[in-house]
Design a protein around this motif. Sequence first.
Motif, mmCIF file in Angstrom:
data_model
loop_
_atom_site.group_PDB
_atom_site.id
_atom_site.type_symbol
_atom_site.label_atom_id
_atom_site.label_comp_id
_atom_site.label_asym_id
_atom_site.label_seq_id
_atom_site.Cartn_x
_atom_site.Cartn_y
_atom_site.Cartn_z
ATOM 1 N N SER A 65 44.909 50.850 0.858
ATOM 2 C CA SER A 65 45.262 49.558 0.260
ATOM 3 C C SER A 65 46.690 49.214 0.644
ATOM 4 N N GLY A 66 46.891 47.977 0.991
ATOM 5 C CA GLY A 66 48.241 47.546 1.303
ATOM 6 C C GLY A 66 48.653 47.820 2.719
ATOM 7 N N SER A 67 47.724 48.285 3.553
ATOM 8 C CA SER A 67 48.138 48.564 4.923
ATOM 9 C C SER A 67 48.071 47.323 5.799
ATOM 10 N N GLY A 68 47.502 46.237 5.293
ATOM 11 C CA GLY A 68 47.494 45.003 6.061
ATOM 12 C C GLY A 68 46.143 44.659 6.649
ATOM 13 N N LYS A 69 45.091 45.297 6.159
ATOM 14 C CA LYS A 69 43.765 45.023 6.702
ATOM 15 C C LYS A 69 43.350 43.573 6.492
ATOM 16 N N SER A 70 43.514 43.123 5.231
ATOM 17 C CA SER A 70 43.060 41.767 4.934
ATOM 18 C C SER A 70 43.903 40.723 5.651
ATOM 19 N N THR A 71 45.157 41.073 5.910
ATOM 20 C CA THR A 71 46.006 40.139 6.639
ATOM 21 C C THR A 71 45.473 39.949 8.050
ATOM 22 N N ILE A 72 45.024 41.040 8.657
ATOM 23 C CA ILE A 72 44.448 40.917 10.002
ATOM 24 C C ILE A 72 43.213 40.019 9.954
ATOM 25 N N ALA A 73 42.390 40.200 8.887
ATOM 26 C CA ALA A 73 41.221 39.339 8.759
ATOM 27 C C ALA A 73 41.656 37.876 8.658
ATOM 28 N N LYS A 74 42.699 37.616 7.885
ATOM 29 C CA LYS A 74 43.176 36.238 7.756
ATOM 30 C C LYS A 74 43.629 35.676 9.093
ATOM 31 N N LEU A 75 44.339 36.504 9.846
ATOM 32 C CA LEU A 75 44.816 36.045 11.153
ATOM 33 C C LEU A 75 43.630 35.729 12.051
ATOM 34 N N LEU A 76 42.627 36.606 12.019
ATOM 35 C CA LEU A 76 41.499 36.428 12.923
ATOM 36 C C LEU A 76 40.619 35.250 12.496
ATOM 37 N N LEU A 77 40.739 34.831 11.241
ATOM 38 C CA LEU A 77 39.971 33.667 10.805
ATOM 39 C C LEU A 77 40.778 32.391 10.952
ATOM 40 N N GLY A 78 41.996 32.515 11.469
ATOM 41 C CA GLY A 78 42.828 31.332 11.635
ATOM 42 C C GLY A 78 43.340 30.787 10.319
ATOM 43 N N LEU A 79 43.413 31.627 9.294
ATOM 44 C CA LEU A 79 43.906 31.134 8.006
ATOM 45 C C LEU A 79 45.421 31.158 7.944
ATOM 46 N N THR A 80 46.030 32.034 8.719
ATOM 47 C CA THR A 80 47.481 31.970 8.871
ATOM 48 C C THR A 80 47.758 32.195 10.350
ATOM 49 N N ALA A 81 48.967 31.843 10.762
ATOM 50 C CA ALA A 81 49.317 32.003 12.162
ATOM 51 C C ALA A 81 50.309 33.154 12.286
ATOM 52 N N PRO A 82 50.214 33.913 13.352
ATOM 53 C CA PRO A 82 51.158 35.020 13.533
ATOM 54 C C PRO A 82 52.554 34.505 13.870
ATOM 55 N N GLN A 83 53.570 35.292 13.492
ATOM 56 C CA GLN A 83 54.935 34.894 13.843
ATOM 57 C C GLN A 83 55.221 35.164 15.320
ATOM 58 N N ALA A 84 54.626 36.217 15.826
ATOM 59 C CA ALA A 84 54.809 36.516 17.239
ATOM 60 C C ALA A 84 53.505 37.085 17.761
ATOM 61 N N GLY A 85 53.327 37.047 19.071
ATOM 62 C CA GLY A 85 52.115 37.603 19.653
ATOM 63 C C GLY A 85 51.032 36.555 19.776
ATOM 64 N N GLN A 86 49.898 36.992 20.317
ATOM 65 C CA GLN A 86 48.834 36.038 20.607
ATOM 66 C C GLN A 86 47.501 36.526 20.074
ATOM 67 N N ILE A 87 46.686 35.558 19.710
ATOM 68 C CA ILE A 87 45.302 35.859 19.389
ATOM 69 C C ILE A 87 44.465 35.200 20.470
ATOM 70 N N LEU A 88 43.648 35.992 21.150
ATOM 71 C CA LEU A 88 42.838 35.447 22.236
ATOM 72 C C LEU A 88 41.375 35.471 21.838
ATOM 73 N N PHE A 89 40.705 34.345 22.109
ATOM 74 C CA PHE A 89 39.270 34.306 21.884
ATOM 75 C C PHE A 89 38.609 33.998 23.206
ATOM 76 N N GLU A 90 37.775 34.898 23.673
ATOM 77 C CA GLU A 90 37.140 34.800 24.990
ATOM 78 C C GLU A 90 38.174 34.537 26.058
ATOM 79 N N GLY A 91 39.289 35.236 25.936
ATOM 80 C CA GLY A 91 40.319 35.141 26.950
ATOM 81 C C GLY A 91 41.216 33.936 26.836
ATOM 82 N N GLU A 92 40.945 33.051 25.847
ATOM 83 C CA GLU A 92 41.804 31.875 25.728
ATOM 84 C C GLU A 92 42.638 31.981 24.472
ATOM 85 N N LEU A 93 43.845 31.482 24.597
ATOM 86 C CA LEU A 93 44.774 31.566 23.485
ATOM 87 C C LEU A 93 44.285 30.680 22.329
#
Lengths: 298, 311, 301
Positions: A65-93
Amino acid sequence: MTSPIGLPRVRTAPASPEPILELHNVDFCYRAPRRSAAEVLGGSRLREINMSIRRGKAHGLIGESGSGKSTIAKLLLGLTAPQAGQILFEGELLTPDRLAAFRLRVQPVFQNPLDALNPVTPIGKQIVAPLLVNFRMRSSDCQARLAAAISAVGLSGEILGKLPHQISGGQAQRVNIARALILDPDVLICDEPVSALDMTVQAQILNLLSDLRESRGLSLLFISHDIRSVAYLCSEISVLKRGSIVESGSRDQVLLDPKTDYMKSLLRAVPNSELGAEMASRSTPSQLTEPRHVPAER
Amino acid sequence: MRRNAHKVFASKIARALVTLVLMVTGVFILMRCAGDPVTVLLGPDASPDMRAAYSGELGLDRPILAQYLAYLHNVVRGSLGVSYVYRQDALGVVLSHLPLTLILTCCALTLAAVTGIAGGIAAAVFPSSIVGRVCTIASVVGVCVPSFFLAIVLMLVFSIHLNWLPTGGAESWRSLALPAVTMAAASSAVLARYTRVAVRESLDSRYVLAAFARGIPFWRILIHHVLPNAAAPILTILGLLVGGAVTGSTVVETLFSWPGIGNLFVTSVGSRDVPVVQAIVLLAGTAMIMTNLAVDLGYTWLDPRSKSSEK
Amino acid sequence: MSTAWPHEWTWNIFQTSKARRDPRKPAKVGLYGASIWIVGCLLIAALAQVISPYHPAQISLDARLMPPLFFGGTLEHLLGTDELGRDVLARLIYSIQISMLVAVGGTFISTLLGVSLGFLAAELGGLIDEGVMALVDMQAAVQFMVTALLVITIFGNSLALFVCLVGLHGWERHARIARGLALTARNRLHVTAARTYNASRVHIYAKHILPACAPTVVVGMTLGLTETVLLESTLSFLGLGIQPPMSSLGNMVGFGRDYLMTAWWIALAPGLVIAATAIALMTISESLRQTGPRPASFNSI
């Protein structure tokens, strides 16, 4: 699972599955005034996350708990945006203008199935809501998709008129999966989908997810703190500790040959400390044993 | 911790100031919406050179922001225009009516506080006895019966039929009795309702159950455990009532011809005496905001929890 | 267990506190009576033109100051007549119409305004949130009566303006409640789920957040209705609200006041109607509050 009329395309997993959803060096930190207690307790910071989910595969994400699992889920669902780095879907940003199209193909399954359903709307309406919101559709088409979705998750039609408080937790989670499937997505982000359910129902839902992955070629991100269910379902596993991925690899690598002390301690914390199918069979003798020995290729 | 406490104080004071400025701004905007500010401030029958002088002073040709600042300046200096009716400085007129209102309000509030809190406690402690039921029903009725109607009934009974008390004026304590009782009725009902809920909640809590289990006599529990915990909401309501003292008696004063601010308020509204109304509004608003601030700061002093959370 | 208590009535306390939590417990009789009264008032308001025995302005100088039935009056004028021989019952019926119109209209406006501002503050956050909350603070700081009198002084009054003015009353409470509930509700998973299938903000607020807030808002509305009835009648009583030739309940009491000595019924009948309506609304609000979910906060009664 029977496949009824108009079942959406079945993707066949290619021989060498390419990554469908990737995180590249993602950093994330919640802003100072946090709004919910979960965000305060949950991972407040992610650092240098690299992860990729392959097409047609199930990827597990383990962490306390508290390791950031749900945050990753939020990022991958586009509910929040990362401060740095990229999320790629099928090779596209993934950019804000692509978000709407992205969300049609990446759908969530949440931890608390009853909270994820609107308490005042009948189940049937909730399942078709994503279709109505996104497409102009004839109602006959809607009905066909609805029928396909609920039979895919093994529900009967009479549940459609009920309200969420009239159904069980397991049924509710099936409804959630049906709502996610009705958009015919490529990826399901499952954020602790079975933690709130009791043991036998957990097994049913895990089997359902596994079947869906095979029959439809879905990719799964399966987030859990329960090593046994991850071991059962996933072929690749990442281990998250305090916002960083400390270990990553195929299931056997991570579970049978853990590199870090953290992973070892996690494994020791599992009630029955042997792993794999054997372990699963001991912990839930009813369901997990029978038909599915963990296949070699997952 | 000390610095934190100062920070909390400072933020509360800042908030009160913002509210104050917003209120003045609101009044300014309302007045501007109404039409020509010279007419509004000087009255319809002002002489042309007076008008010219005043619009020069107000700077009506200047941009609206400058006008607003000039208005703020005037408000701070306390010059709110000349009353059309009294031909005097509006604020002076209002202040000359203040003492009588304060006398009435003090009597009424004391009465309300005693009866309201006692009734509320009774209603909470004996919920199913006759006393409790009467208190509960009386508090509902007291909130729901408009004070003008109560006043009329009281007048009908005590002044007209029994001829004990005068129907109006401000000559002696006898003329104070009816307005004070009428005004106290509503406030006391509100207080009683809040007291009942607060005491009830406190009585239902685990620490009271535990105190019962230890065999502590009921009166000690009530005084040492229940009331201190129920005090916060009661104090808030009392604060609201005190803060509304300037205009809380409007209806009652009008009915009993009590020559206080409320009476002045209604007659000024009737005769469209804008400067006086504006002065009363600003005065009442300031009083309310200041009382709220005092109550807030009082909490921070008194409540041990708010202190420990600042650490 | 009961014998162990030092005083008998301490047992009483816990017993009733348990009974109070039973959702079926709230006094049914009072609730039914209150509902019947309110529905009756609304029906009278809707059908005033049909059921009124006389025209409210119909003067008959032969029958001035007739007392009501049972107090020496006749069947012709059930509630007596006033100083100009107008039928009090007819005037009462028309007054109920106007008062209900103002109260319902005002409450509707204030709920709409408050809830939408609260939602805006919750959704947009930041400066807009701060601004709305500052407005709420300001409105809460100045007694509404004062604001109302200021507005009436400056703008005078007409029926439409008066309804809008009454509609300003209580918006701050709705705004505060709606904002709080919306902030809680938007963290619910079904809202997040709706966001993940591209539902628009309007859709989310209409289909997900508004239903979650509705019970509390309805309780707030009944409470607001009570206050609006009282506010309207008070202002009209002071002669600052509804103006003749229209008459409202408070207005009737105000004019009846001059004839207290000789004709108490002119003021008594509308006064009783006001009090009964307010009590009925309060009863309904109380029982809604006890059966429904606990509201987030109610700052005034």
